[in-house]
Design an enzyme around this catalytic site. Structure first.
Site, PDB file in Angstrom:
ATOM      1  N   SER A 157       0.858  -1.184   0.000  1.00 33.83           N
ATOM      2  CA  SER A 157       0.000   0.000   0.000  1.00 33.83           C
ATOM      3  C   SER A 157       0.894   1.233   0.000  1.00 33.83           C
ATOM      4  CB  SER A 157      -0.855   0.011   1.273  1.00 33.83           C
ATOM      5  OG  SER A 157      -1.407   1.296   1.494  1.00 33.83           O
ATOM      6  N   TYR A 170      -2.744  -0.773  10.393  1.00 35.42           N
ATOM      7  CA  TYR A 170      -2.628  -1.010   8.941  1.00 35.42           C
ATOM      8  C   TYR A 170      -1.290  -0.486   8.420  1.00 35.42           C
ATOM      9  CZ  TYR A 170      -4.036  -0.969   3.986  1.00 35.42           C
ATOM     10  OH  TYR A 170      -4.116  -1.172   2.624  1.00 35.42           O
TER      11      TYR A 170
HETATM   12  P1  NAD Z   1     -11.095  -6.009  -0.381  1.00 36.35           P
HETATM   13  O1  NAD Z   1     -11.628  -5.828   0.986  1.00 36.35           O
HETATM   14  O2  NAD Z   1     -11.997  -5.818  -1.547  1.00 36.35           O
HETATM   15  O3  NAD Z   1     -10.377  -7.407  -0.535  1.00 36.35           O
HETATM   16  C1  NAD Z   1      -9.610  -8.014   0.473  1.00 36.35           C
HETATM   17  C2  NAD Z   1      -9.640  -9.500   0.247  1.00 36.35           C
HETATM   18  O4  NAD Z   1      -8.900 -10.149   1.278  1.00 36.35           O
HETATM   19  C3  NAD Z   1     -11.057 -10.070   0.311  1.00 36.35           C
HETATM   20  O5  NAD Z   1     -11.205 -11.033  -0.701  1.00 36.35           O
HETATM   21  C4  NAD Z   1     -11.101 -10.743   1.675  1.00 36.35           C
HETATM   22  O6  NAD Z   1     -12.019 -11.808   1.759  1.00 36.35           O
HETATM   23  C5  NAD Z   1      -9.675 -11.223   1.769  1.00 36.35           C
HETATM   24  N1  NAD Z   1      -9.295 -11.561   3.136  1.00 36.35           N
HETATM   25  C6  NAD Z   1      -9.463 -10.831   4.252  1.00 36.35           C
HETATM   26  N2  NAD Z   1      -9.004 -11.506   5.322  1.00 36.35           N
HETATM   27  C7  NAD Z   1      -8.529 -12.688   4.857  1.00 36.35           C
HETATM   28  C8  NAD Z   1      -7.924 -13.806   5.451  1.00 36.35           C
HETATM   29  N3  NAD Z   1      -7.696 -13.862   6.778  1.00 36.35           N
HETATM   30  N4  NAD Z   1      -7.546 -14.843   4.666  1.00 36.35           N
HETATM   31  C9  NAD Z   1      -7.757 -14.811   3.326  1.00 36.35           C
HETATM   32  N5  NAD Z   1      -8.328 -13.777   2.711  1.00 36.35           N
HETATM   33  C10 NAD Z   1      -8.707 -12.724   3.459  1.00 36.35           C
HETATM   34  O7  NAD Z   1      -9.900  -4.977  -0.510  1.00 36.35           O
HETATM   35  P2  NAD Z   1      -8.854  -4.713  -1.684  1.00 36.35           P
HETATM   36  O8  NAD Z   1      -8.831  -3.256  -1.865  1.00 36.35           O
HETATM   37  O9  NAD Z   1      -9.108  -5.581  -2.844  1.00 36.35           O
HETATM   38  O10 NAD Z   1      -7.517  -5.130  -0.927  1.00 36.35           O
HETATM   39  C11 NAD Z   1      -6.577  -6.041  -1.450  1.00 36.35           C
HETATM   40  C12 NAD Z   1      -5.196  -5.638  -0.986  1.00 36.35           C
HETATM   41  O11 NAD Z   1      -4.865  -4.353  -1.511  1.00 36.35           O
HETATM   42  C13 NAD Z   1      -5.060  -5.513   0.539  1.00 36.35           C
HETATM   43  O12 NAD Z   1      -3.818  -6.042   0.941  1.00 36.35           O
HETATM   44  C14 NAD Z   1      -5.087  -4.018   0.773  1.00 36.35           C
HETATM   45  O13 NAD Z   1      -4.402  -3.637   1.927  1.00 36.35           O
HETATM   46  C15 NAD Z   1      -4.378  -3.533  -0.476  1.00 36.35           C
HETATM   47  N6  NAD Z   1      -4.651  -2.129  -0.783  1.00 36.35           N
HETATM   48  C16 NAD Z   1      -5.874  -1.699  -1.213  1.00 36.35           C
HETATM   49  C17 NAD Z   1      -6.054  -0.358  -1.499  1.00 36.35           C
HETATM   50  C18 NAD Z   1      -7.339   0.189  -2.018  1.00 36.35           C
HETATM   51  O14 NAD Z   1      -7.438   1.425  -2.154  1.00 36.35           O
HETATM   52  N7  NAD Z   1      -8.327  -0.619  -2.345  1.00 36.35           N
HETATM   53  C19 NAD Z   1      -5.008   0.551  -1.313  1.00 36.35           C
HETATM   54  C20 NAD Z   1      -3.793   0.084  -0.851  1.00 36.35           C
HETATM   55  C21 NAD Z   1      -3.613  -1.259  -0.599  1.00 36.35           C
END
Ligand code: NAD
Length: 272
Positions: A157, A170
């Site tokens: 991130s 986080y």
């Molecule tokens: P999201 O909430 O849509 O997806 C997260 C996924 O992780 C979901 O499928 C959820 O079921 C899964 N998950 C959660 N806990 C889990 C566990 N214990 N075991 C297995 N799976 C698990 O969010 P996203 O935005 O798609 O996030 C994906 C990654 O991207 C994350 O690591 C997040 O920190 C990172 N990220 C997202 C953003 C953003 O703006 N969306 C920004 C920076 C980083």
């Protein structure tokens, strides 16, 4: 969408948390390039099956399996890797993507909020990377398949470098990920194992839908982005896929920020 060119044909990949959001986009991008993909889900089996169905409609996609698992549990991670072995063969690509937020001002943050986030976002990434490295060391470079013995692409991130008040658990988990990723690079680079991170900025997914679902909050977040738009999950998918391919073979131990310029601190444009 451009036509895929089978850059990952005959490779086998694990993408955690890929039933939706960024993980889903990465699984689709990697499978479109011909790799066989394990789609891991935590609770949304239907979502994961839908991803597998979407993939099956492409030209020459990789095969898919759908696998339930909690990345913070050692046995679940080990089981995911054995599933790939049983169904496809050696693992070539590991994308620990699963991540969560449990926000609170630090003085009110419970130990549970702290540990749950760190267990998924950092320990989960460690467990996946460790299993992947064991595999890569065992298999070495698979001639004609990939120039690397294996690729790990951590989903990090912008908060691996931008402090985030109210989200210290986080930010600490993502900050820790930098040192995990770079230490892996240093330790296993000599074995032709590549380890990098892709660091999204503000991407429209479930994790932040209260931001992009609210026009006022959306305008506020755009102030933090020089490109003045939130990103789409597919924009992370394409970069992760490239990091998994031989096209990025000499990239090791680095983070690629996919953030519309958020890490250029646009707040300083007219101040300072
Ligand atoms: P999201 O909430 O849509 O997806 C997260 C996924 O992780 C979901 O499928 C959820 O079921 C899964 N998950 C959660 N806990 C889990 C566990 N214990 N075991 C297995 N799976 C698990 O969010 P996203 O935005 O798609 O996030 C994906 C990654 O991207 C994350 O690591 C997040 O920190 C990172 N990220 C997202 C953003 C953003 O703006 N969306 C920004 C920076 C980083």
């Amino acid at each position: 969408m451009q036509k895929p060119n089978q850059r990952l044909k005959n490779q086998n990949a694990i993408i955690t948390g890929s039933s939706n959001g960024i993980g889903k986009a990465i699984a689709i991008a990697i499978a479109r390039e011909g790799a066989n993909v394990l789609i891991n889900y935590h609770s949304d089996k239907e979502g994961a099956e839908e991803v597998a169905h979407t993939i099956s409609k492409f030209d020459n996609p990789g095969k898919t399996i759908v696998c339930k698992g909690d990345v913070s549990k050692e046995d679940d991670v080990l089981a995911m890797f054995s599933q790939v072995h049983k169904n496809f063969g050696p693992v070539d690509i590991c994308v620990p993507n699963a991540g969560i937020q449990m926000d609170a001002p630090l003085h009110e943050m419970t130990l549970e909020q702290w540990s749950t986030v760190v267990n998924v976002n950092l320990t989960g990434q460690f467990l996946c990377a460790r299993s992947a490295i064991r595999e890569f060391l065992k298999n070495g470079v698979r001639e004609g398949i990939s120039r690397s013995a294996g690729k790990i692409i951590h989903v990090s991130s912008v908060h691996e470098v931008i402090p985030w008040a109210g989200h210290a658990n986080y930010a600490a988990s993502k900050g820790g990920l930098v040192m995990l990723m770079q230490s892996i690079c240093q330790e296993y680079g000599p074995y032709k194992i590549r380890c990098n991170s892709v660091a999204p900025g503000a991407i429209k997914t479930d994790i932040n839908k209260e931001v992009w679902g609210d026009p006022v909050k959306l305008e506020k977040v755009k102030e933090l982005i020089p490109y003045k738009e939130m990103g789409e999950a597919e924009e992370i998918g394409s970069v992760a896929c490239w990091l998994a391919s031989d096209e990025s073979e000499y990239i090791n131990g680095t983070t690629i920020f996919v953030d519309g310029g958020m890490t250029c601190y646009p707040g300083f444009t007219t101040n300072g």
